[in-house]
Design a protein around this motif. Structure first.
Motif, PDB file in Angstrom:
ATOM      1  N   ALA A  52      77.159  29.247 -30.018  1.00  0.00           N
ATOM      2  CA  ALA A  52      77.074  27.855 -29.557  1.00  0.00           C
ATOM      3  C   ALA A  52      77.782  27.672 -28.208  1.00  0.00           C
ATOM      4  O   ALA A  52      77.260  27.006 -27.302  1.00  0.00           O
ATOM      5  N   ARG A  53      78.970  28.267 -28.085  1.00  0.00           N
ATOM      6  CA  ARG A  53      79.725  28.147 -26.824  1.00  0.00           C
ATOM      7  C   ARG A  53      79.013  28.873 -25.674  1.00  0.00           C
ATOM      8  O   ARG A  53      79.029  28.409 -24.529  1.00  0.00           O
ATOM      9  N   ALA A  54      78.387  30.023 -25.970  1.00  0.00           N
ATOM     10  CA  ALA A  54      77.655  30.746 -24.930  1.00  0.00           C
ATOM     11  C   ALA A  54      76.512  29.885 -24.384  1.00  0.00           C
ATOM     12  O   ALA A  54      76.281  29.837 -23.161  1.00  0.00           O
ATOM     13  N   LEU A  55      75.831  29.169 -25.282  1.00  0.00           N
ATOM     14  CA  LEU A  55      74.758  28.270 -24.841  1.00  0.00           C
ATOM     15  C   LEU A  55      75.317  27.150 -23.967  1.00  0.00           C
ATOM     16  O   LEU A  55      74.766  26.815 -22.913  1.00  0.00           O
ATOM     17  N   ASP A  56      76.461  26.575 -24.415  1.00  0.00           N
ATOM     18  CA  ASP A  56      77.089  25.487 -23.650  1.00  0.00           C
ATOM     19  C   ASP A  56      77.480  25.959 -22.248  1.00  0.00           C
ATOM     20  O   ASP A  56      77.232  25.281 -21.247  1.00  0.00           O
ATOM     21  N   MET A  57      78.127  27.134 -22.203  1.00  0.00           N
ATOM     22  CA  MET A  57      78.620  27.660 -20.915  1.00  0.00           C
ATOM     23  C   MET A  57      77.468  27.992 -19.965  1.00  0.00           C
ATOM     24  O   MET A  57      77.540  27.739 -18.764  1.00  0.00           O
ATOM     25  N   ARG A  58      76.400  28.518 -20.548  1.00  0.00           N
ATOM     26  CA  ARG A  58      75.240  28.848 -19.710  1.00  0.00           C
ATOM     27  C   ARG A  58      74.646  27.572 -19.126  1.00  0.00           C
ATOM     28  O   ARG A  58      74.268  27.525 -17.955  1.00  0.00           O
ATOM     29  N   ARG A  59      74.607  26.528 -19.958  1.00  0.00           N
ATOM     30  CA  ARG A  59      74.077  25.241 -19.481  1.00  0.00           C
ATOM     31  C   ARG A  59      74.923  24.683 -18.344  1.00  0.00           C
ATOM     32  O   ARG A  59      74.431  24.032 -17.436  1.00  0.00           O
ATOM     33  N   GLU A  60      76.246  24.966 -18.444  1.00  0.00           N
ATOM     34  CA  GLU A  60      77.159  24.449 -17.418  1.00  0.00           C
ATOM     35  C   GLU A  60      77.281  25.396 -16.222  1.00  0.00           C
ATOM     36  O   GLU A  60      78.093  25.160 -15.319  1.00  0.00           O
ATOM     37  N   GLY A  61      76.521  26.503 -16.242  1.00  0.00           N
ATOM     38  CA  GLY A  61      76.515  27.435 -15.123  1.00  0.00           C
ATOM     39  C   GLY A  61      77.715  28.359 -15.061  1.00  0.00           C
ATOM     40  O   GLY A  61      77.988  28.964 -14.025  1.00  0.00           O
TER      41      GLY A  61
END
Lengths: 81, 368
Positions: free
Chosen positions: A39-48
């Motif tokens: 979940a955090r990896a998805l969030d971080m990717r979204r935030e660049g």
């Protein structure tokens, strides 16, 4: 009068209790760690944030591999009983 | 000639029991996956059936223990095995009829104990073995699974509580595929072997195999096939009870229940405690529900399940004893088992006809 200790191996009984607690709660906690990584990896990717996303992805993979190792160990336990 | 006919009937009855075991206990491993929509019903049941089949080939250690240590093995005859099997099948059908997840293993043990008692009196029963190998694990397993699943779900909620629900739900759905598979494998390993053991005992009692012989390959393969087929045809009534009537679960609770149940079964297996997969996973489902909110568990349904657990051993024993008594009315030949088998088939036909007339509470198509 028959005592419980006469018919049940209390050492084995305690082994079942602590092993179940450690394995059951441990597997659920480690798998949750994999989900946190996912979940955090998805969030971080979204935030660049590529580095943080990669770190969380590694956490996910390591935790998932650990869970799979426990599952394989469980199968080995079953085959050797 | 008579003994050959009796043996054929006993083997066919044992495989029928194995089929009802798979049919009855499918719910234990797939209900939570279905109710949380981690897997489609037909896929979940097929997955469990395949793993049940392969699980049956994993080990032969349990195969003879179903009768050893609980009744005096020297006193076992094919007619006693037949009585025990009928007791177990009748109880499985009765609990299936009411949608209650009781233990097929305890039904089989109860049936054999009852038939052995009717044949030889109390000397045929090994009281310490019955208490230490059946009663104590029967109390321990669901209680422990309840506690482990309860703590596990609290830990899970603490860890994933602040995350977006989408990835969390997807993650635990994937996790349920793993935890459900492990449960199915454990179920096949434990329960199919009990039927293998009973058939092997009947073969030894009739002189077809020597004392202490392992199950022949055809016994292993047929027991594995029967439990897998039973699982595939599935007990949708009990799936409904396990999957939604005790509590409404989310995917995290489903994973916690299945993971904790598998941990308890494997830990007990490791030290050689035989226990019921039904009791274990039921306790885990209740624990995962109660830890979130005590009122989330439908305690009335849970109470009915506990009553079924308590009644299983004595009820199957009573039917086993009665069956043995009825078969002995016709002597020691094949007439008794033939008459009882015909009566049972008639009863099964009536039960299924009544249930079909009432309609099934859940079907493969409903949840897909």
């Amino acid at each position: 009068m028959v005592l419980l200790a006469d018919v049940v191996d209390m050492g084995d009984l305690l082994n079942v209790v602590w092993t179940s607690l450690v394995a059951g709660i441990g597997v659920c906690a480690v798998f949750s760690l994999a989900i946190v990584g996912f979940a955090r990896a998805l969030d971080m990717r979204r935030e660049g944030q590529a580095v943080a996303a990669s770190a969380y992805a590694v956490l996910m993979v390591v935790a998932f591999v650990a869970v799979m190792a426990v599952v394989i160990f469980g199968v080995i336990v079953m085959t050797s009983k | 000639m008579d003994s050959d006919v009796i043996l054929v009937i006993v083997v066919a009855t044992a495989l029928a029991f194995d089929f009802t075991n798979g049919f009855h206990d499918t719910a234990n491993v797939v209900a939570t996956s279905i109710s949380t929509r981690a897997m489609r019903p037909r896929v979940a049941v097929a997955y469990a059936a395949i793993l049940n089949f392969f699980g049956a080939f994993l080990s032969l250690e349990v195969a003879a223990t179903i009768a050893n240590g609980i009744v005096d093995a020297d006193l076992i005859t094919p007619l006693i095995v037949f009585g025990g099997l009928i007791g177990a099948i009748a109880w499985n059908l009765a609990t299936w009829y009411f949608g209650l997840p009781s233990s097929s293993s305890h039904a089989l043990i109860g049936g054999v104990v009852g038939a052995a008692f009717a044949a030889n009196g109390p000397d045929a029963i090994i009281g310490d073995g019955l208490l230490g190998k059946v009663v104590v694990p029967a109390l321990l397993a669901p209680t422990l699974a309840f506690v482990v699943a309860g703590i596990a779900i609290i830990v899970i909620y603490r860890m994933v509580g602040g995350l977006h629900p989408g990835p969390v739900t997807r993650g635990f759905k994937a996790g349920q595929v793993i935890s459900g598979g492990l449960l199915a494998l454990a179920h096949g390993t434990n329960d199919a072997q009990k039927t293998m053991g009973v058939i092997t005992l009947a073969l030894i009692a009739s002189g077809e195999l020597g004392a202490g012989a392992d199950p022949p390959f055809w016994v292993i393969a047929s027991a594995a096939s029967a439990i897998a087929l039973g699982t595939y045809f599935g007990g949708w009534r009990i799936i409904k009870t396990m999957g939604s009537r005790i509590i409404k679960m989310d995917t995290a609770q489903g994973f916690a229940a299945q993971g904790s149940g598998a941990a308890v079964i494997l830990a007990a297996t490791h030290v050689g405690f035989p226990l019921s997969t039904t009791h274990t996973i039921s306790g885990a489902v209740m624990g995962a529900g109660a830890a979130k909110r005590v009122s989330a568990v439908r305690w009335g349904v849970a109470g009915n399940i506990v009553v079924a657990w308590i009644l299983t051993l004595p009820a199957a024993a009573a039917i086993g004893a009665l069956t043995y008594g009825v078969t002995r009315v016709f002597g020691t030949g094949a007439v008794g088992p033939i008459v009882v088998s015909a009566l049972l088939l008639g009863l099964i036909g009536v039960v299924f006809a009544r249930r079909l007339a009432q309609g099934s509470p859940i079907t493969a198509a409903e949840g897909s």
